[in-house]
Write a protein that holds these residues in place. Sequence first.
Motif, PDB file in Angstrom:
ATOM      1  N   LYS A 231      -1.786  -3.464  10.576  1.00 39.90           N
ATOM      2  CA  LYS A 231      -0.962  -2.290  10.809  1.00 39.90           C
ATOM      3  C   LYS A 231      -1.443  -1.120   9.957  1.00 39.90           C
ATOM      4  CE  LYS A 231       3.406  -4.174  12.449  1.00 39.90           C
ATOM      5  NZ  LYS A 231       3.394  -3.318  13.655  1.00 39.90           N
ATOM      6  N   THR A 232      -1.057   0.068  10.348  1.00 41.07           N
ATOM      7  CA  THR A 232      -1.385   1.240   9.554  1.00 41.07           C
ATOM      8  C   THR A 232      -0.474   1.313   8.326  1.00 41.07           C
ATOM      9  OG1 THR A 232       0.187   2.634  10.743  1.00 41.07           O
ATOM     10  CG2 THR A 232      -2.067   2.516  11.620  1.00 41.07           C
ATOM     11  N   VAL A 233      -0.784   2.258   7.443  1.00 38.88           N
ATOM     12  CA  VAL A 233       0.078   2.509   6.291  1.00 38.88           C
ATOM     13  C   VAL A 233       1.497   2.811   6.762  1.00 38.88           C
ATOM     14  CG1 VAL A 233       0.544   4.181   4.441  1.00 38.88           C
ATOM     15  CG2 VAL A 233      -1.777   3.276   4.766  1.00 38.88           C
ATOM     16  N   GLY A 234       1.606   3.752   7.705  1.00 35.94           N
ATOM     17  CA  GLY A 234       2.924   4.095   8.234  1.00 35.94           C
ATOM     18  C   GLY A 234       3.577   2.951   8.976  1.00 35.94           C
ATOM     19  N   GLY A 235       2.755   2.148   9.674  1.00 42.67           N
ATOM     20  CA  GLY A 235       3.289   1.017  10.422  1.00 42.67           C
ATOM     21  C   GLY A 235       3.931  -0.027   9.526  1.00 42.67           C
ATOM     22  N   ASN A 236       3.359  -0.255   8.346  1.00 45.33           N
ATOM     23  CA  ASN A 236       3.945  -1.197   7.403  1.00 45.33           C
ATOM     24  C   ASN A 236       5.324  -0.725   6.943  1.00 45.33           C
ATOM     25  OD1 ASN A 236       2.260  -3.628   6.029  1.00 45.33           O
ATOM     26  ND2 ASN A 236       0.859  -2.125   6.921  1.00 45.33           N
TER      27      ASN A 236
ATOM     28  N   GLU B  86       7.269   1.457   8.595  1.00 45.68           N
ATOM     29  CA  GLU B  86       8.160   1.467   9.754  1.00 45.68           C
ATOM     30  C   GLU B  86       8.709   0.075  10.044  1.00 45.68           C
ATOM     31  OE1 GLU B  86       6.550   3.281  13.223  1.00 45.68           O
ATOM     32  OE2 GLU B  86       5.916   5.076  12.151  1.00 45.68           O
ATOM     33  N   LEU B  87       7.886  -0.965   9.864  1.00 48.93           N
ATOM     34  CA  LEU B  87       8.363  -2.326  10.100  1.00 48.93           C
ATOM     35  C   LEU B  87       9.470  -2.678   9.112  1.00 48.93           C
ATOM     36  CD1 LEU B  87       7.976  -4.926  11.734  1.00 48.93           C
ATOM     37  CD2 LEU B  87       6.311  -5.671  10.028  1.00 48.93           C
ATOM     38  N   ALA B  88       9.298  -2.275   7.866  1.00 50.82           N
ATOM     39  CA  ALA B  88      10.344  -2.522   6.871  1.00 50.82           C
ATOM     40  C   ALA B  88      11.619  -1.771   7.235  1.00 50.82           C
ATOM     41  CB  ALA B  88       9.853  -2.094   5.489  1.00 50.82           C
ATOM     42  N   LEU B  89      11.484  -0.563   7.750  1.00 53.13           N
ATOM     43  CA  LEU B  89      12.655   0.203   8.171  1.00 53.13           C
ATOM     44  C   LEU B  89      13.361  -0.461   9.354  1.00 53.13           C
ATOM     45  CD1 LEU B  89      11.099   3.768   7.891  1.00 53.13           C
ATOM     46  CD2 LEU B  89      12.987   2.887   6.494  1.00 53.13           C
ATOM     47  N   LYS B  90      12.568  -1.030  10.258  1.00 51.71           N
ATOM     48  CA  LYS B  90      13.151  -1.743  11.400  1.00 51.71           C
ATOM     49  C   LYS B  90      13.990  -2.917  10.920  1.00 51.71           C
ATOM     50  CE  LYS B  90      11.861  -4.480  15.483  1.00 51.71           C
ATOM     51  NZ  LYS B  90      10.719  -4.958  16.314  1.00 51.71           N
ATOM     52  N   TYR B  91      13.429  -3.743  10.014  1.00 48.47           N
ATOM     53  CA  TYR B  91      14.173  -4.891   9.504  1.00 48.47           C
ATOM     54  C   TYR B  91      15.369  -4.472   8.658  1.00 48.47           C
ATOM     55  CZ  TYR B  91      10.627  -8.146  11.171  1.00 48.47           C
ATOM     56  OH  TYR B  91       9.784  -8.888  11.965  1.00 48.47           O
ATOM     57  N   ALA B  92      15.312  -3.252   8.118  1.00 53.66           N
ATOM     58  CA  ALA B  92      16.439  -2.734   7.339  1.00 53.66           C
ATOM     59  C   ALA B  92      17.553  -2.188   8.231  1.00 53.66           C
ATOM     60  CB  ALA B  92      15.962  -1.645   6.383  1.00 53.66           C
ATOM     61  N   GLY B  93      17.304  -2.169   9.539  1.00 55.34           N
ATOM     62  CA  GLY B  93      18.331  -1.720  10.471  1.00 55.34           C
ATOM     63  C   GLY B  93      18.383  -0.230  10.701  1.00 55.34           C
ATOM     64  N   VAL B  94      17.324   0.490  10.296  1.00 52.98           N
ATOM     65  CA  VAL B  94      17.287   1.935  10.516  1.00 52.98           C
ATOM     66  C   VAL B  94      17.039   2.195  12.006  1.00 52.98           C
ATOM     67  CG1 VAL B  94      16.094   4.084   9.951  1.00 52.98           C
ATOM     68  CG2 VAL B  94      16.451   2.341   8.184  1.00 52.98           C
ATOM     69  N   PRO B  95      17.854   3.010  12.671  1.00 55.87           N
ATOM     70  CA  PRO B  95      17.660   3.283  14.099  1.00 55.87           C
ATOM     71  C   PRO B  95      16.268   3.833  14.383  1.00 55.87           C
ATOM     72  CG  PRO B  95      19.792   4.112  13.364  1.00 55.87           C
ATOM     73  CD  PRO B  95      19.050   3.683  12.137  1.00 55.87           C
ATOM     74  N   ALA B  96      15.732   3.479  15.539  1.00 53.84           N
ATOM     75  CA  ALA B  96      14.359   3.850  15.888  1.00 53.84           C
ATOM     76  C   ALA B  96      14.131   5.354  15.804  1.00 53.84           C
ATOM     77  CB  ALA B  96      14.033   3.346  17.293  1.00 53.84           C
ATOM     78  N   GLY B  97      15.112   6.136  16.212  1.00 50.58           N
ATOM     79  CA  GLY B  97      14.958   7.580  16.206  1.00 50.58           C
ATOM     80  C   GLY B  97      14.896   8.198  14.826  1.00 50.58           C
ATOM     81  N   GLN B  98      15.296   7.437  13.805  1.00 51.27           N
ATOM     82  CA  GLN B  98      15.305   7.950  12.435  1.00 51.27           C
ATOM     83  C   GLN B  98      14.135   7.437  11.593  1.00 51.27           C
ATOM     84  OE1 GLN B  98      19.144   7.151  10.646  1.00 51.27           O
ATOM     85  NE2 GLN B  98      20.245   7.740  12.507  1.00 51.27           N
TER      86      GLN B  98
ATOM     87  N   ALA C 110      -0.886   8.227   6.521  1.00 48.58           N
ATOM     88  CA  ALA C 110      -0.022   7.306   7.262  1.00 48.58           C
ATOM     89  C   ALA C 110      -0.755   6.624   8.411  1.00 48.58           C
ATOM     90  CB  ALA C 110       1.207   8.043   7.790  1.00 48.58           C
ATOM     91  N   HIS C 111      -1.797   7.271   8.940  1.00 47.18           N
ATOM     92  CA  HIS C 111      -2.512   6.762  10.108  1.00 47.18           C
ATOM     93  C   HIS C 111      -3.587   5.735   9.760  1.00 47.18           C
ATOM     94  CE1 HIS C 111      -4.966   9.930   8.372  1.00 47.18           C
ATOM     95  NE2 HIS C 111      -6.029   9.403   8.970  1.00 47.18           N
ATOM     96  N   ARG C 112      -3.905   5.578   8.474  1.00 53.15           N
ATOM     97  CA  ARG C 112      -5.013   4.708   8.088  1.00 53.15           C
ATOM     98  C   ARG C 112      -4.594   3.244   8.035  1.00 53.15           C
ATOM     99  NH1 ARG C 112      -8.027   7.455   3.048  1.00 53.15           N
ATOM    100  NH2 ARG C 112      -9.379   5.641   3.384  1.00 53.15           N
TER     101      ARG C 112
END
Length: 270
Positions: free
Chosen positions: A105-110, A112-124, A142-144
């Motif tokens: 995954k990218t830097v940002g992707g890592n 974002e995955l943590a945010l997903k598991y934390a229950g943060v809505p996709a739009g945020q 973030a793209h690297r």
Amino acid sequence: MSSIDALAQDDSATSAALGQGGIRIRQVTHRFGAVTAVGPIDLDIPPGEFLVLVGASGCGKSTLLRLIAGFAPPTEGSIEVSGTAPAPGRTAGIVFQQPRLFPWKTVGGNVELALKYAGVPAGQRGARRDELLRQVGLDDIAHRRIWEISGGQQQRVAIARASAAEHSLLLLDEPFAALDALTRERLQDDLRRVGSESGRTAVFVTHSADEAVFLGSRIVVLTKSPGRIALDLRVDLPRAGVDPDDLRAAPEFAALRREVGLAVKSAALA
């Protein structure tokens, strides 16, 4: 009222007073088989404090951190975080010695995955990802991919990921130990700033007196195994609006570093 009832009432009042992010440790001992690694330890850590656990290798620093995280219950005694027993993944954000990121995954992707598991809505998630990466100085990469960035940058990603969930507690287990001296200092600077901005309670494990004094608002030195408290020291150095290099060069910093270093050596030989 019996003395036992009074003690229980006092402990309950202490837990309530500590509040969100506060840690209460009472008569904690932990054993691995017949070997006692830690304890007994009594410790109250109020919300917003940056506590550094320091001591020689094998004194039980990481064991105590893992007990606070809820990875295992203590053999004896009790631990409460925000008034309840700790639970893995729900009590604290955790940063280990190795970043343990997803290399595909990218830097940002890592993050974002943590945010997903934390229950943060996709739009945020996008805005929150950008803010977390900005806090650790990585908003421009973030793209690297993870394998394209340095070890120091990977640890910054790990800190951002650990901060993704709105935990009031951050636990760090010697996260800079494998880094070169210059990178380590830069990340100390970043972590000190992030800790001040977030206001979260933090417990940081290290064997370095210099790192302990620079980062901590309070330092606890542990004895050799079984780890017990040898020194509980408040650090009254200025924490806002001070150049990190000026702080490290201050006579007060040197005096505290010497005091902690001597305490670590004494505790290791006791």
